[in-house]
Design a protein around this motif. Structure first.
Motif, short mmCIF file in Angstrom:
data_model
loop_
_atom_site.label_atom_id
_atom_site.label_comp_id
_atom_site.label_asym_id
_atom_site.label_seq_id
_atom_site.Cartn_x
_atom_site.Cartn_y
_atom_site.Cartn_z
N ALA A 219 0.78 -1.22 -0.07
CA ALA A 219 0.17 0.09 -0.04
C ALA A 219 0.76 1.35 -0.05
O ALA A 219 1.75 1.58 0.71
N ASP A 220 0.57 2.29 -0.89
CA ASP A 220 1.16 3.64 -0.85
C ASP A 220 0.61 4.52 -0.20
O ASP A 220 -0.60 4.36 0.14
N TRP A 249 7.64 5.05 8.08
CA TRP A 249 6.78 5.32 6.96
C TRP A 249 5.50 5.88 7.19
O TRP A 249 5.09 6.81 6.59
N CYS A 250 4.72 5.17 8.07
CA CYS A 250 3.47 5.64 8.43
C CYS A 250 3.59 7.23 9.02
O CYS A 250 2.61 8.11 8.31
N LYS A 251 4.29 7.33 9.83
CA LYS A 251 4.32 8.89 10.19
C LYS A 251 4.82 9.81 9.09
O LYS A 251 4.25 11.09 9.33
N GLU A 252 5.59 9.42 8.37
CA GLU A 252 5.87 10.33 7.18
C GLU A 252 4.79 10.46 6.14
O GLU A 252 4.65 11.74 5.38
N ASN A 253 3.97 9.61 5.74
CA ASN A 253 3.03 9.55 4.76
C ASN A 253 1.30 9.51 5.08
O ASN A 253 0.82 9.90 4.17
N ILE A 254 1.21 9.27 6.39
CA ILE A 254 -0.24 9.42 6.71
C ILE A 254 -0.45 10.76 7.43
O ILE A 254 0.14 11.34 8.22
N ASN A 255 -1.42 11.39 6.60
CA ASN A 255 -1.83 12.81 7.23
C ASN A 255 -2.60 12.87 8.44
O ASN A 255 -3.74 12.42 8.48
N ALA A 256 -1.63 13.36 9.56
CA ALA A 256 -2.22 13.54 10.93
C ALA A 256 -2.82 14.77 11.19
O ALA A 256 -2.93 15.08 12.30
N TYR A 306 -10.00 -2.46 1.90
CA TYR A 306 -8.69 -3.30 1.38
C TYR A 306 -8.17 -2.82 0.10
O TYR A 306 -8.83 -2.46 -0.73
N LEU A 307 -6.95 -3.18 -0.17
CA LEU A 307 -6.10 -2.81 -1.36
C LEU A 307 -6.39 -4.04 -2.16
O LEU A 307 -6.05 -5.44 -1.66
N THR A 308 -6.62 -3.88 -3.38
CA THR A 308 -6.78 -4.94 -4.53
C THR A 308 -6.05 -4.69 -5.52
O THR A 308 -5.69 -3.72 -5.94
N ASN A 309 -6.06 -5.87 -6.55
CA ASN A 309 -5.17 -5.70 -7.75
C ASN A 309 -3.73 -5.12 -7.49
O ASN A 309 -3.24 -4.43 -8.31
N PRO A 329 -17.11 -10.62 -0.12
CA PRO A 329 -17.68 -9.81 -1.25
C PRO A 329 -18.38 -8.32 -0.81
O PRO A 329 -18.11 -7.29 -1.72
N GLU A 330 -18.84 -8.05 0.60
CA GLU A 330 -19.23 -6.75 0.87
C GLU A 330 -18.16 -5.97 1.19
O GLU A 330 -18.34 -4.78 1.53
N TRP A 331 -16.77 -6.13 1.37
CA TRP A 331 -15.70 -5.49 1.64
C TRP A 331 -15.48 -4.47 0.43
O TRP A 331 -15.84 -4.54 -0.65
N ILE A 332 -14.86 -3.21 0.80
CA ILE A 332 -14.67 -2.50 -0.36
C ILE A 332 -13.31 -2.42 -0.85
O ILE A 332 -12.26 -1.94 0.04
N GLY A 333 -12.93 -2.72 -2.24
CA GLY A 333 -11.86 -2.63 -2.41
C GLY A 333 -11.20 -1.39 -3.36
O GLY A 333 -11.85 -1.08 -4.06
N ILE A 334 -9.91 -1.08 -3.02
CA ILE A 334 -9.42 0.19 -3.83
C ILE A 334 -8.19 -0.38 -4.45
O ILE A 334 -7.23 -0.76 -3.88
N PRO A 335 -8.20 -0.41 -5.85
CA PRO A 335 -7.05 -0.88 -6.62
C PRO A 335 -5.66 -0.17 -6.10
O PRO A 335 -5.62 0.95 -6.15
N ALA A 336 -4.77 -0.95 -6.30
CA ALA A 336 -3.33 -0.43 -6.04
C ALA A 336 -2.97 0.28 -7.26
O ALA A 336 -3.40 0.29 -8.58
#
Length: 353
Positions: A219-220, A249-256, A306-309, A329-336
């Motif tokens: 995940a990016d 990495w999380c602290k540098e890339n996740i907007n807090a 979840y991250l997909t593809n 099936p009911e989970w929501i996928g966002i393509p990588a």
């Protein structure tokens, strides 16, 4: 006078050594507060007694004995336990677990499947089955009495039809539940009507393994931003609790900057049980890849993004992995974003006529 000066110097030196250790160990005041709080409630709960005798260790099992080879970390062990439980129930046989699986899972859960000692397992003659990572029709008709499964199954297709039973098997110890809820209460502070979103960011060895061996990505920043934006738009007061084995990495890339992000853990993978329990007690989930994130999402319920593809079509991972067999099936996928891999592939093909 000289002796007094020497003692002063030694005292100051000791003080700076201790101060340096604290700074090195906890990096910042947020981690210090989080770590000290968790240690405090753990010590307090050690004094509590809870009724859990654990599964019975069977030295002389009956005619029906089904086991699965133990191995891997928490998420993989949970997947194996759930698969063994479901297949044994489906075929009318008695499941047992090996000591290694018991030792890991019993730290968190009130598991009930009996334990088969290794010395007993090693004397038995087994019919061995290498399981795919998804349910096959032939798994419904296994008549052998002594079955030993192998593989690393954690697909919902094995056990989702008995979800309530599986979740009951993975009932947290009371003290684990109390610790997780106390931790979340401390994170919430004075906020009202909070919706907790657990965020599990799998990095570690996957940062190299995915592009090098599996033609995939982790995940990016863009994925995390899209997933968080979904919850920020849907809930008025979300609070994101981030657990990861790549916390820098999380602290540098996740907007807090919104003030709604809490970074949990110490980045050393020293408290995976703590991270898992906290994530599983959140209302909703953002997961990236891996069985740890899957199981914390499955246990939490609610919505899961979840991250997909995240692999190329010719990835060797596709021989043992199917997106539709892993994510509900009911989970929501966002393509990588596969552009880094596509760019690399273009470079490798440059000059080929």
């Amino acid at each position: 006078m000289n002796r007094c000066f020497a003692w002063t110097v030694m005292t100051l030196l000791l003080f700076f050594i201790i101060l340096n250790f604290v700074i090195w160990e906890y990096i910042n005041i947020d981690n210090l507060k989080s770590t000290l709080f968790w240690k405090t409630i753990q010590e307090k709960n050690k004094e509590k007694h809870y009724q859990y005798l654990g599964p019975q260790r069977i030295s002389h099992p009956g005619n029906s004995v089904w086991i699965i080879e133990s191995g891997g970390r928490l998420g993989n062990q949970m997947g194996k336990y759930a698969t063994l439980y479901a297949l044994a129930k489906m075929n009318g046989h008695q499941p047992y677990i090996l000591p290694k699986m018991h030792d890991m899972l019993s730290q968190l859960f009130r598991i009930k499947v009996p334990v088969l000692p290794l010395e007993v397992a090693n004397r038995m003659k087994w019919k061995r089955y290498l399981l795919k990572n998804w349910m096959l029709p032939e798994y419904r008709n296994i008549s052998d009495e002594h079955v030993r499964f192998s593989g690393t199954p954690w697909s919902w297709t094995f056990y989702h039809h008995i979800r309530d039973e599986i979740l009951l098997e993975f009932t947290f110890h009371d003290y684990v539940k109390e610790e997780a809820n106390e931790y979340l209460a401390q994170v919430r502070g004075d906020r009202k009507n909070v919706t907790f979103i657990g965020v599990h960011v799998r990095r570690g060895d996957y940062v190299k393994v995915m592009p090098r061996d599996r033609k995939g990505v982790v995940a990016d920043k863009g994925y995390i931003e899209k997933a968080m934006a979904y919850y920020r738009n849907k809930y008025s007061n979300p609070l994101f609790v981030v657990a990861s084995n790549g916390m820098p990495w999380c602290k540098e890339n996740i907007n807090a900057s919104f003030g709604d992000v809490h970074f949990a853990g110490d980045d050393k993978e020293s408290s995976p049980a703590h991270d898992f329990a906290v994530l599983a007690h959140c209302n909703h989930t953002i997961m990236t890849i891996g069985s740890f994130g899957f199981w914390s999402s499955y246990m939490a319920g609610g919505e899961t993004i979840y991250l997909t593809n995240f692999t190329m079509p010719d990835s060797p991972m596709m021989t043992f992995f199917k997106y539709e067999a892993i994510y509900l099936p009911e989970w929501i996928g966002i393509p990588a974003d596969l552009s880094p891999l596509l760019a690399e592939k273009g470079e490798n093909n440059a000059g080929i006529v």
